[in-house]
Design an enzyme around this catalytic site. Structure first.
Site, mmCIF file in Angstrom:
data_model
loop_
_atom_site.group_PDB
_atom_site.id
_atom_site.type_symbol
_atom_site.label_atom_id
_atom_site.label_comp_id
_atom_site.label_asym_id
_atom_site.label_seq_id
_atom_site.Cartn_x
_atom_site.Cartn_y
_atom_site.Cartn_z
ATOM 1 N N ASP A 419 2.393 42.567 -16.111
ATOM 2 C CA ASP A 419 2.897 41.211 -16.194
ATOM 3 C C ASP A 419 4.337 41.212 -16.716
ATOM 4 O O ASP A 419 4.652 41.916 -17.685
ATOM 5 C CB ASP A 419 1.995 40.400 -17.127
ATOM 6 C CG ASP A 419 2.377 38.949 -17.214
ATOM 7 O OD1 ASP A 419 2.270 38.254 -16.195
ATOM 8 O OD2 ASP A 419 2.800 38.516 -18.304
ATOM 9 N N GLU A 475 5.181 43.199 -11.786
ATOM 10 C CA GLU A 475 5.653 41.839 -11.548
ATOM 11 C C GLU A 475 7.122 41.883 -11.959
ATOM 12 O O GLU A 475 7.455 41.791 -13.144
ATOM 13 C CB GLU A 475 4.881 40.819 -12.376
ATOM 14 C CG GLU A 475 5.303 39.387 -12.079
ATOM 15 C CD GLU A 475 4.633 38.367 -12.992
ATOM 16 O OE1 GLU A 475 4.290 37.270 -12.511
ATOM 17 O OE2 GLU A 475 4.460 38.653 -14.189
#
Length: 765
Positions: A419, A475
């Site tokens: 993330d 990401e």
């Protein structure tokens, strides 16, 4: 996590009642310690002020004296211990405790029985002697004894000076970052004693009983180009009553429904955060829905080694060992069905938030090391959640590597999605070329948070022998404006969530001008992003929808977000959804999209532990779930096609572009049509076309003497004729209805539709 919502609920951690008064240590430069038998006891050093006068050096040396206060343990045999490995680890018939803290002046190990934890009491505490229980910056202790139902934590003392980056507080018991299970509350969403959202947490002490039968489980090691990824929320997958799961909302509940994923054609699940987090972090009454807001998504980690205990049907039973084994059981059963397991991990920030957040672990152990700080102690906030993990600090990057290795070797995880991974490419605070590269570099003027072309952490992860073969997905952006899609440092290994694919596909499908050429690039695996860097189509993880943003059904239903249910007056969430009412690379499906799940237009459902986020098994079984049939057939078709999982970008020898007529593609700004033929070693030749205009069009198909085109997919047709599978009883009749067009080498396409045709021998020729 580009739609962030990370506010902290309670700015404190509870205070536990110690068994006896603990003297604090005030270090002095001329202190000496009287020798003692450290194999049996640990000592607390107490500074005693001299009451006499006198002058000169003799008086200076007499100012303090250190006396020994034996801290005998009735339960445990105590000795110095070893500085490695970090955490609580079994060895030599006991448990070795080791933890890093460079700036603390004292450390105390707190042992807490499970029953005492519920009573907010410490069972026993043992002070660590900085002369015998510390090596370098590592505090350590070895204990022998009965650790059944025993937990642990630490008290660190030192300077409380936020402007210097220090938050030492001897009234707080903090978690070991290396604890393998974190115990507090046992039930998801249940408040702690006295309605406390942050009851005391403690780590599991390992015992020789920690065993699990893997039954010979081995990594599946699928080539990444063959993956079809399914983004899943563990609790949301089976929590709805229509799941009829025996263990709803748990790891075991997921196991009960793995056959659904097998039927869908998925061979990889990407679990939204399953590290220990506190779902009560946002706990507050939601007057819109009449329930309470929780941290449902879990992007706010408390501990990176512990699985989320309250996702386990066992809860805190057996001090978390059963929860660990339940997660292992999920991985083992997924592997049995040919499904890899990825974890969505959040190494960009923690649940401790900004300076107003609680002291839970990292902050109370060595805040200036674990977090990215400005010169006056302020927290950098590249995560949008109050703090930024100091990923490229030598200690922190080793911690992250140790954590990943643990989940691979002990839990058998197959890959990780990181993330806000761009944070892991930023320089750490206290950055200098010596502590990173081992020698000074000329003109080294890198400031905290500067993006690095060769980040030490990414280098270590990419070249680590234990992680070799494990899938790593970035990401590739953060909330500080660093956007690295196509440019993430990759060492030829890293893949990326292709956010540009998402945006371009949405724009083209809804008929926006100027996107036909970019859409074609996406269909080829985005060579404009990945080819020059030496990567392949499978380094692009292609998605149109994910957990944050509209669901697939909402994407074509709502023009604007409808987030009033979040209780924030529709001010949260992304406003640019590229939605409209109406290839190549690794595909990713978001949980629920296979049956058309709706969130009512809410594109930021981080706080809802209810029907908004729950997989609706009843809806999947209804007639509207004909879309599920379509999804199953499409994934099956993709896996059967050799050309859709090739190891390199397609060339003109394999792929030909077309417009309304063969070989005449239209790349103008007003084009709403993209078509191509693809040579496939299994299917022969495939024709694919997309018409995103509001007008129907009759297209001319490529001429192939001795062959004719047969329809396979037409999204404008009613179910079940949208996919003419070989098992469809009326298939031959349906194909004959196209005969007048196909005989003339034509095909009629309705507005906002796509088709797939296959080339077959013309038996009438």
């Amino acid at each position: 996590m580009d739609l962030t919502r990370c506010t902290s609920c309670l700015p404190y951690a509870p205070k536990l009642i110690p068994p006896s008064f603990r003297q604090q240590i005030t270090p002095k430069p001329n202190s000496t310690t009287i020798s003692s038998n450290h194999a049996a006891i640990s000592t607390t050093r107490m500074v005693v002020k001299a009451r006499g006068g006198g002058g000169g050096a003799a008086a200076a040396e007499a100012e303090t004296a250190v006396v020994e206060k034996p801290n005998l343990s009735k339960r445990f045999q105590v000795s110095e211990g070893h500085p490695a490995p970090f955490g609580a680890n079994l060895r030599d018939g006991g448990v070795n405790f080791a933890i890093y803290s460079a700036n603390a002046v004292s450390a105390t190990l707190c042992l807490i029985s499970l029953s005492d934890l519920h009573q907010n009491r410490v069972t026993e505490q043992i002070s660590l002697d900085p002369l015998t229980n510390k090596t370098g910056d590592v505090w350590h202790l070895f204990l022998r004894g009965d650790f059944k139902a025993m937990l642990y934590g630490y008290i660190f003392d030192g300077e409380f000076s936020p402007e210097k980056g220090h938050y030492y507080d001897s009234s707080k018991i903090v978690l070991d970052p290396y604890a393998k299970a974190v115990i507090s509350r046992g039930e998801f969403g249940a408040l702690g004693p006295e309605d406390n959202c942050w009851p005391q947490m403690a780590g599991m002490v390992p015992t020789s009983e920690d065993q699990f039968d893997w039954e010979g489980d081995l990594p599946l090691r699928y080539p990444q180009r063959d993956l079809i990824i399914y983004e899943m929320h563990v609790r949301g997958f089976t929590r709805h009553e229509s799941s009829r799961a025996e263990f709803p909302g748990t790891y075991r509940g997921v196991v009960e429904k793995l056959d659904h994923l097998k039927e869908l054609g998925v061979n990889c699940i990407e679990l939204m955060p399953c590290h220990e987090f506190n779902e009560l972090e946002y706990y507050s009454y939601n007057s819109v829905l009449g329930d309470y807001k929780l941290n449902f998504w879990g992007y706010s980690t408390v501990n990176y080694f512990s699985p989320m205990i309250r996702y386990s049907s066992a809860g805190i039973d057996n001090c978390g060992r059963d929860a660990i084994n339940e997660f292992k059981y999920l991985v083992k059963e997924a592997h049995k069905r040919g499904i890899e397991v990825f974890m969505d991990v959040v190494f960009n920030h923690t649940a401790e938030g900004n300076e107003k957040g609680p002291i839970l672990s990292f902050r109370g152990i060595d805040n200036s090391v674990y977090y990215m700080l400005a010169p006056k102690g302020e927290y950098y906030n590249y995560s949008g959640c109050g703090n930024t993990f100091n990923c490229n600090h030598p200690v922190v990057r080793q911690f992250i590597l140790d954590c990943l290795r643990y989940w691979v070797t002990e839990i058998h995880v197959d890959g990780f999605r990181f993330d806000l991974a761009s944070i892991m490419t930023r320089s750490s605070s206290l950055w200098d070329s010596v502590n990173v590269y081992g020698n000074p570099l000329g003109g080294d003027s890198i400031t905290t948070g500067t993006p690095l072309s060769c980040p030490p952490l990414i280098d270590m992860m990419s070249n680590d022998p234990v992680l070799r073969g494990v899938k790593l997905i970035a990401e590739a952006w953060d909330t500080g404006g660093l956007y690295q899609v196509g440019r993430f440092p990759h060492w030829g290994i890293w893949s990326e969530w292709n956010g540009k694919y998402r945006d371009i596909v949405r724009q083209f499908i809804k008929g926006t001008d100027g996107f036909s050429g970019a859409f074609a690039e996406c269909l080829c695996g985005s060579p404009n992003l990945y080819q020059d860097g030496g990567r392949k189509p499978w380094n692009s993880v292609n998605f149109v929808c994910a957990h944050d943003g509209f669901s697939l059904a909402d994407l074509v239903t709502y023009n604007n977000k409808h987030n009033l249910a979040n209780g924030e007056d529709n001010n949260d969430g992304e406003s640019r959804n590229n939605s409209w009412n109406c290839g190549q690379g690794v595909p990713m499906i978001c949980m629920g999209d296979e049956y058309g799940h709706t969130k009512g237009g809410n594109n930021n459902t981080y706080c809802h532990d209810n029907y908004i986020n729950y997989f609706r098994w009843d809806k999947k079984e209804e007639s509207s779930s004909d879309f599920f049939r379509f999804c199953c057939l499409m994934t099956k078709f993709r896996l059967e096609c050799e050309s859709l999982g090739v190891n390199d970008f397609p060339t003109a020898q394999r792929l030909q572009w077309h417009g309304h007529t063969p070989g005449m593609p239209d790349w103008s700004d007003t084009s709403r049509f993209v078509a191509f033929t693809l040579a496939d070693a299994v299917k022969g030749e495939i024709y694919v076309a997309f018409n995103t205009s509001h007008l129907p069009v009759t297209i001319t198909l490529p001429e192939c003497p001795g062959y004719r085109w047969e329809p396979l997919v037409d999204t404008s047709k009613p179910v079940p004729f949208d996919f003419l599978s070989s098992e469809l009883p009326e298939r031959d009749i349906a194909i004959k209805q196209y005969a007048q067009f196909l005989d003339a080498n034509l095909y009629p396409m309705l507005s906002y539709s796509s088709i797939i045709l296959l080339l077959s021998p013309d038996e009438s020729a």
